[in-house]
Design a protein around this motif. Structure first.
Motif, PDB file in Angstrom:
ATOM      1  N   ALA A 259      62.861   8.463  34.238  1.00  0.00           N
ATOM      2  CA  ALA A 259      63.573   7.137  34.196  1.00  0.00           C
ATOM      3  C   ALA A 259      64.569   7.372  35.534  1.00  0.00           C
ATOM      4  N   GLY A 260      64.353   8.410  36.300  1.00  0.00           N
ATOM      5  CA  GLY A 260      65.252   8.643  37.704  1.00  0.00           C
ATOM      6  C   GLY A 260      66.575   8.975  37.449  1.00  0.00           C
ATOM      7  N   ASP A 261      67.085   9.419  36.025  1.00  0.00           N
ATOM      8  CA  ASP A 261      68.278   9.855  36.177  1.00  0.00           C
ATOM      9  C   ASP A 261      68.486  11.339  36.342  1.00  0.00           C
ATOM     10  N   ILE A 262      67.463  12.140  36.388  1.00  0.00           N
ATOM     11  CA  ILE A 262      67.644  13.631  36.753  1.00  0.00           C
ATOM     12  C   ILE A 262      66.599  13.988  37.864  1.00  0.00           C
ATOM     13  N   TYR A 263      67.008  14.784  38.765  1.00  0.00           N
ATOM     14  CA  TYR A 263      66.080  15.038  39.811  1.00  0.00           C
ATOM     15  C   TYR A 263      65.601  16.590  39.559  1.00  0.00           C
ATOM     16  N   THR A 264      64.066  16.547  40.022  1.00  0.00           N
ATOM     17  CA  THR A 264      63.470  17.894  39.909  1.00  0.00           C
ATOM     18  C   THR A 264      64.006  18.711  41.280  1.00  0.00           C
ATOM     19  N   LYS A 265      63.894  19.746  41.298  1.00  0.00           N
ATOM     20  CA  LYS A 265      63.993  20.700  42.657  1.00  0.00           C
ATOM     21  C   LYS A 265      63.445  20.044  43.669  1.00  0.00           C
ATOM     22  N   ASP A 266      62.074  19.873  43.821  1.00  0.00           N
ATOM     23  CA  ASP A 266      61.490  19.311  44.592  1.00  0.00           C
ATOM     24  C   ASP A 266      61.905  17.654  45.256  1.00  0.00           C
ATOM     25  N   GLN A 267      62.360  16.811  43.966  1.00  0.00           N
ATOM     26  CA  GLN A 267      63.088  15.846  44.468  1.00  0.00           C
ATOM     27  C   GLN A 267      64.304  15.997  45.224  1.00  0.00           C
ATOM     28  N   TYR A 268      64.988  16.866  44.742  1.00  0.00           N
ATOM     29  CA  TYR A 268      66.444  17.352  45.141  1.00  0.00           C
ATOM     30  C   TYR A 268      66.142  17.602  46.678  1.00  0.00           C
ATOM     31  N   GLU A 269      65.286  18.556  46.850  1.00  0.00           N
ATOM     32  CA  GLU A 269      65.192  18.964  48.320  1.00  0.00           C
ATOM     33  C   GLU A 269      64.746  18.002  49.215  1.00  0.00           C
ATOM     34  N   GLU A 270      63.930  16.922  48.704  1.00  0.00           N
ATOM     35  CA  GLU A 270      63.492  15.745  49.519  1.00  0.00           C
ATOM     36  C   GLU A 270      64.540  14.959  49.838  1.00  0.00           C
ATOM     37  N   VAL A 271      65.253  14.574  48.659  1.00  0.00           N
ATOM     38  CA  VAL A 271      66.710  13.761  48.877  1.00  0.00           C
ATOM     39  C   VAL A 271      67.697  14.649  49.850  1.00  0.00           C
ATOM     40  N   LYS A 272      67.873  15.984  49.851  1.00  0.00           N
ATOM     41  CA  LYS A 272      68.563  16.390  50.636  1.00  0.00           C
ATOM     42  C   LYS A 272      68.118  16.320  52.139  1.00  0.00           C
ATOM     43  N   TYR A 275      69.013  13.170  53.230  1.00  0.00           N
ATOM     44  CA  TYR A 275      70.477  13.163  53.536  1.00  0.00           C
ATOM     45  C   TYR A 275      70.781  13.712  54.876  1.00  0.00           C
ATOM     46  N   GLU A 276      70.348  14.887  54.989  1.00  0.00           N
ATOM     47  CA  GLU A 276      70.524  15.597  56.490  1.00  0.00           C
ATOM     48  C   GLU A 276      70.002  14.578  57.572  1.00  0.00           C
ATOM     49  N   GLU A 277      68.770  13.938  57.456  1.00  0.00           N
ATOM     50  CA  GLU A 277      68.485  13.065  58.565  1.00  0.00           C
ATOM     51  C   GLU A 277      69.312  11.912  58.592  1.00  0.00           C
ATOM     52  N   LEU A 278      69.839  11.396  57.653  1.00  0.00           N
ATOM     53  CA  LEU A 278      70.787  10.391  57.724  1.00  0.00           C
ATOM     54  C   LEU A 278      72.162  10.747  58.243  1.00  0.00           C
ATOM     55  N   LYS A 279      72.485  11.915  57.774  1.00  0.00           N
ATOM     56  CA  LYS A 279      73.759  12.643  58.405  1.00  0.00           C
ATOM     57  C   LYS A 279      73.841  12.914  59.967  1.00  0.00           C
ATOM     58  N   ASP A 280      72.603  13.312  60.438  1.00  0.00           N
ATOM     59  CA  ASP A 280      72.391  13.297  61.785  1.00  0.00           C
ATOM     60  C   ASP A 280      72.394  12.021  62.660  1.00  0.00           C
ATOM     61  N   GLN A 281      71.663  11.136  61.842  1.00  0.00           N
ATOM     62  CA  GLN A 281      71.682   9.765  62.523  1.00  0.00           C
ATOM     63  C   GLN A 281      73.049   9.093  62.444  1.00  0.00           C
ATOM     64  N   TYR A 282      73.863   9.592  61.453  1.00  0.00           N
ATOM     65  CA  TYR A 282      75.221   8.945  61.315  1.00  0.00           C
ATOM     66  C   TYR A 282      76.165   9.666  62.604  1.00  0.00           C
ATOM     67  N   GLY A 283      76.020  10.868  62.664  1.00  0.00           N
ATOM     68  CA  GLY A 283      76.622  11.478  64.105  1.00  0.00           C
ATOM     69  C   GLY A 283      75.994  11.006  65.329  1.00  0.00           C
ATOM     70  N   GLU A 284      74.925  10.589  65.508  1.00  0.00           N
ATOM     71  CA  GLU A 284      74.543  10.140  66.660  1.00  0.00           C
ATOM     72  C   GLU A 284      75.094   8.842  66.859  1.00  0.00           C
ATOM     73  N   MET A 285      75.156   7.869  65.877  1.00  0.00           N
ATOM     74  CA  MET A 285      75.730   6.662  65.846  1.00  0.00           C
ATOM     75  C   MET A 285      77.183   6.850  66.262  1.00  0.00           C
ATOM     76  N   LYS A 286      77.919   7.629  65.506  1.00  0.00           N
ATOM     77  CA  LYS A 286      79.424   7.901  65.770  1.00  0.00           C
ATOM     78  C   LYS A 286      79.584   8.276  67.180  1.00  0.00           C
ATOM     79  N   ASN A 287      78.602   9.210  67.720  1.00  0.00           N
ATOM     80  CA  ASN A 287      78.991   9.422  69.127  1.00  0.00           C
ATOM     81  C   ASN A 287      78.651   8.192  70.120  1.00  0.00           C
ATOM     82  N   GLN A 288      77.607   7.398  69.794  1.00  0.00           N
ATOM     83  CA  GLN A 288      77.341   6.336  70.428  1.00  0.00           C
ATOM     84  C   GLN A 288      78.557   5.320  70.343  1.00  0.00           C
TER      85      GLN A 288
END
Length: 358
Positions: A259-272, A275-288
């Motif tokens: 149902a998408g209410d619980i993440y497996t470890k693999d799904q969590y690592e994928e989402v994590k 998230y790290e990619e988005l975080k880096d992109q946000y940092g770059e955009m913040k610097n820009q």
């Protein structure tokens, strides 16, 4: 393996053990005949009493089990839940050797359940020589059936039946069924697409007490003598709840994942990772953004300086032209004529205001 003795009422003395209750239930000739009719081709078109006549009933309604222990080539013991020697419908001679297993977890760790079933059928085949046929008379080979009742399937597999035989890959309709493997997954008692599911779901599904199971088997599925059935399955509801409870939690997790209410470890690592990619992109955009903000500040300062400079130049221009126009008026030229002659359009208002104020 646990096996229970019988008391004078016919009730199993091993209350509360799902393995024992399963074996007791499968020894009932009416239940076994219903399973054969629903799942094994040779008996599909037969009436229940005709099928019971093919079973080795030893007393009353119980089916005599064959020896459930086999010895493999390494002198290791293999023990089946139930082993039945069943007559063929056409010649009333032993024609089918049937292994009937109850399995809680459909995905045991470390191996495929079908691999285990193949091992069982192969063992039953290899043990036939010298018992059912002699030397190289392989025409006497009996059909082997390994039937697995999955007591705790995942939600998506409930009521599913799988059917394995040897097939000719070059033919659309030819198959060899001397080695036959069947799995049938149970579901809730009220979720039964056909008769055999109805019987098995009533026996092993959730939501009923022991007495309700026995009465429904008699009233809805023609398994006679509810009191006798109750005696054979007494304790099954508690056993189902206790012995399958842990895997119910597992299925709840599986349902949550689906149902998408619980993440497996693999799904969590994928989402994590996302998230790290988005975080880096946000940092770059913040610097820009910071750089653009600094550039904007510099441009704003430059604009202010240019505006101040413009105002200085404009004020000097107005002062210079004002002095010229004033001199012309003092020499006798009308103000409007002097303004029209000397003053550009963009500063006429300021020049006129200063002359008027004079």
């Amino acid at each position: 393996m646990i096996s229970g003795s019988e008391n004078p009422t016919g009730a199993s003395s091993n209350k509360g053990n799902l393995d024992t209750i399963f074996k007791n239930a499968m020894e009932d000739s009416y239940i076994l005949a219903t399973i054969l009719k629903g799942l094994v081709d040779e008996y599909r078109d037969m009436e229940i009493e005709e099928i019971r006549a093919c079973l080795p009933i030893r007393e009353g309604r119980k089916v005599a089990k064959g020896n459930t222990e086999f010895i493999n080539a390494n002198n290791e013991k293999i023990e089946l839940d139930n082993f039945f020697e069943i007559d063929s419908p056409d010649n009333r001679k032993i024609g089918i050797l049937m292994d009937l297993e109850g399995q809680g977890d459909p995905n045991p760790s470390g191996y495929s359940l079908i691999d285990r079933a193949v091992y069982y059928t192969s063992t039953m085949i290899s043990n036939q020589k010298g018992i059912y046929f002699e030397k190289s008379d392989y025409s006497g080979l009996r059909k082997t059936v390994s039937l697995w009742v999955i007591l705790d399937p995942s939600k998506k597999d409930r009521n599913k039946v799988t059917d394995y035989v040897l097939c000719d890959r070059n033919s659309d309709d030819c198959f060899y069924d001397r080695e036959h493997i069947i799995t049938i997954n149970i579901s809730d008692p009220d979720d039964s697409p056909d008769f055999v599911h109805g019987v098995l779901n009533t026996l092993f599904g959730g939501g009923l007490n022991d007495r309700e199971r026995a009465e429904r088997l008699e009233s809805k599925y023609n398994i006679p003598d509810a009191d006798y059935i109750y005696g054979q399955i007494r304790g099954i509801s508690m056993s189902i709840e206790e012995e399958l409870h842990a895997s119910w939690g597992k299925h709840a997790i599986e349902d949550g994942i689906e149902a998408g209410d619980i993440y497996t470890k693999d799904q969590y690592e994928e989402v994590k990772g996302q998230y790290e990619e988005l975080k880096d992109q946000y940092g770059e955009m913040k610097n820009q953004y910071g750089e653009m903000k600094n550039q904007y500040g510099e441009m704003k300062n430059q604009y202010g300086e240019m505006k101040d400079r413009y105002e200085e130049v404009k004020a000097k221009r107005i002062a210079d032209i004002y002095r010229i126009v004033l001199k012309m008026i003092q020499n006798g030229m009308p103000m409007d004529e002097a303004i029209d002659m000397c003053v550009p359009d963009d500063i006429r208002t300021e020049i006129r205001r200063k002359l008027t104020n004079e």
